[in-house]
Design a protein around this motif. Structure first.
Motif, PDB file in Angstrom:
ATOM      1  N   LEU A  25      72.052 -23.698   9.339  1.00  0.00           N
ATOM      2  CA  LEU A  25      71.355 -24.893   8.863  1.00  0.00           C
ATOM      3  C   LEU A  25      71.322 -24.942   7.338  1.00  0.00           C
ATOM      4  N   MET A  26      71.099 -23.778   6.726  1.00  0.00           N
ATOM      5  CA  MET A  26      71.045 -23.717   5.268  1.00  0.00           C
ATOM      6  C   MET A  26      72.385 -24.142   4.657  1.00  0.00           C
ATOM      7  N   THR A  63      61.935 -20.137   8.243  1.00  0.00           N
ATOM      8  CA  THR A  63      62.688 -19.599   7.111  1.00  0.00           C
ATOM      9  C   THR A  63      63.073 -20.713   6.141  1.00  0.00           C
ATOM     10  N   LEU A  64      63.581 -21.819   6.683  1.00  0.00           N
ATOM     11  CA  LEU A  64      63.992 -22.939   5.824  1.00  0.00           C
ATOM     12  C   LEU A  64      62.791 -23.570   5.127  1.00  0.00           C
ATOM     13  N   ARG A  65      61.673 -23.655   5.852  1.00  0.00           N
ATOM     14  CA  ARG A  65      60.463 -24.216   5.242  1.00  0.00           C
ATOM     15  C   ARG A  65      59.966 -23.316   4.116  1.00  0.00           C
ATOM     16  N   ALA A  66      60.003 -22.003   4.351  1.00  0.00           N
ATOM     17  CA  ALA A  66      59.557 -21.059   3.327  1.00  0.00           C
ATOM     18  C   ALA A  66      60.437 -21.134   2.085  1.00  0.00           C
ATOM     19  N   GLY A  68      61.759 -23.839   1.028  1.00  0.00           N
ATOM     20  CA  GLY A  68      61.626 -25.155   0.428  1.00  0.00           C
ATOM     21  C   GLY A  68      62.740 -26.114   0.786  1.00  0.00           C
ATOM     22  N   LEU A  69      63.522 -25.788   1.820  1.00  0.00           N
ATOM     23  CA  LEU A  69      64.666 -26.617   2.183  1.00  0.00           C
ATOM     24  C   LEU A  69      64.304 -27.732   3.156  1.00  0.00           C
ATOM     25  N   ILE A  70      63.237 -27.543   3.928  1.00  0.00           N
ATOM     26  CA  ILE A  70      62.801 -28.582   4.853  1.00  0.00           C
ATOM     27  C   ILE A  70      61.292 -28.744   4.761  1.00  0.00           C
ATOM     28  N   THR A  71      60.823 -29.863   5.261  1.00  0.00           N
ATOM     29  CA  THR A  71      59.390 -30.100   5.404  1.00  0.00           C
ATOM     30  C   THR A  71      59.140 -30.510   6.852  1.00  0.00           C
ATOM     31  N   THR A  72      57.932 -30.312   7.319  1.00  0.00           N
ATOM     32  CA  THR A  72      57.581 -30.741   8.668  1.00  0.00           C
ATOM     33  C   THR A  72      56.471 -31.771   8.587  1.00  0.00           C
TER      34      THR A  72
END
Length: 247
Positions: A25-26, A63-66, A68-72
């Motif tokens: 995903l990254m 991992t992606l949220r940590a 900073g790559l995604i938000t929920t």
């Protein structure tokens, strides 16, 4: 399968490769295949596309949220961040490969939440108490149903940070996500029915003590309650570590 499902990958990955899905995903975010603001597929769609478990999907998203790559967004799902630039510091699931690492996270939380609980007791508003009560009820329900309650636990603790009226506390927790409440070492599946009931009762008792102190605007009691809860959590993890060493 929709185009959005294909945006993940159609290659099935072994479920024991925790970082595989996050890396995939990254790479798609960094390459522009997944664009800023674009909604990611649902957890179920990612599971179908990759063949990994829901736990691995959630850890990959954490991992992606940590980073900073995604938000929920509540009720809407996960979206690529408007400015998906990796953060310089984060705690991700792969960091917590031992109980010693979990204990270090609890030590970090102690420093942050001890102060936050005291501030929340002094500054909480009626709407903060309503939010905390809702989160506490959700945690109680999860524990009563025999679950880990990790997401509900995280939501309750975050509601304490929100009650400080200092948005930086909440933003700090959002940097890490629910990895701050590590569940992979809880070993509920190894407990007897009686042990699980005692565990759930302890968790409810400790969280209710925190909420009661904040509701009563008792700064000292709130600090004691959060410190007691996190200290007891650390002690339980230390017991697990010592038992694994001696076995």
């Amino acid at each position: 399968m929709t185009d959005r499902d294909n945006a993940v990958t159609t290659t099935r990955q072994p479920p024991n490769l925790r970082s595989g899905l996050a890396d995939t995903l990254m790479a798609r975010i960094e390459s522009g295949d997944l664009k800023p603001g674009q909604r990611l597929p649902t957890e179920q769609a990612i599971m179908r596309a990759t063949g990994v478990s829901r736990t691995i999907v959630r850890e990959a998203l954490a991992t992606l949220r940590a980073k900073g790559l995604i938000t929920t967004r509540q009720g809407l799902g996960a979206f690529v961040a408007n400015d998906p630039t990796p953060r310089s510091f984060s705690i991700i699931p792969n960091d917590l490969q031992s109980i010693d690492e979990v204990l270090r996270v609890l030590e970090l939380r102690m420093g942050v939440e001890y102060e936050a609980a005291g501030l929340a007791a002094l500054r909480r508003r009626p709407e903060d108490l309503d939010r905390m009560q809702d989160r506490l009820d959700a945690l109680d329900k999860a524990l009563e149903e025999g679950g880990y309650g990790a997401q509900e636990d995280y939501a309750f603790h975050r509601s304490i940070l929100v009650a400080t009226q200092n948005s930086y506390y909440g933003r700090l927790f959002d940097t890490f996500g629910d990895i701050m409440v590590p569940r992979q070492w809880a070993r509920l599946d190894k407990m007897t029915s009686a042990e699980r009931k005692r565990h759930a009762a302890r968790m409810r008792r400790e969280h209710h003590a925190i909420f009661t102190a904040i509701r009563n605007s008792d700064e000292a009691a709130a600090r004691r309650a959060i410190r007691s809860h996190l200290s007891k959590s650390a002690a339980r993890f230390e017991e697990l570590r010592d038992a694994s060493i001696s076995s």
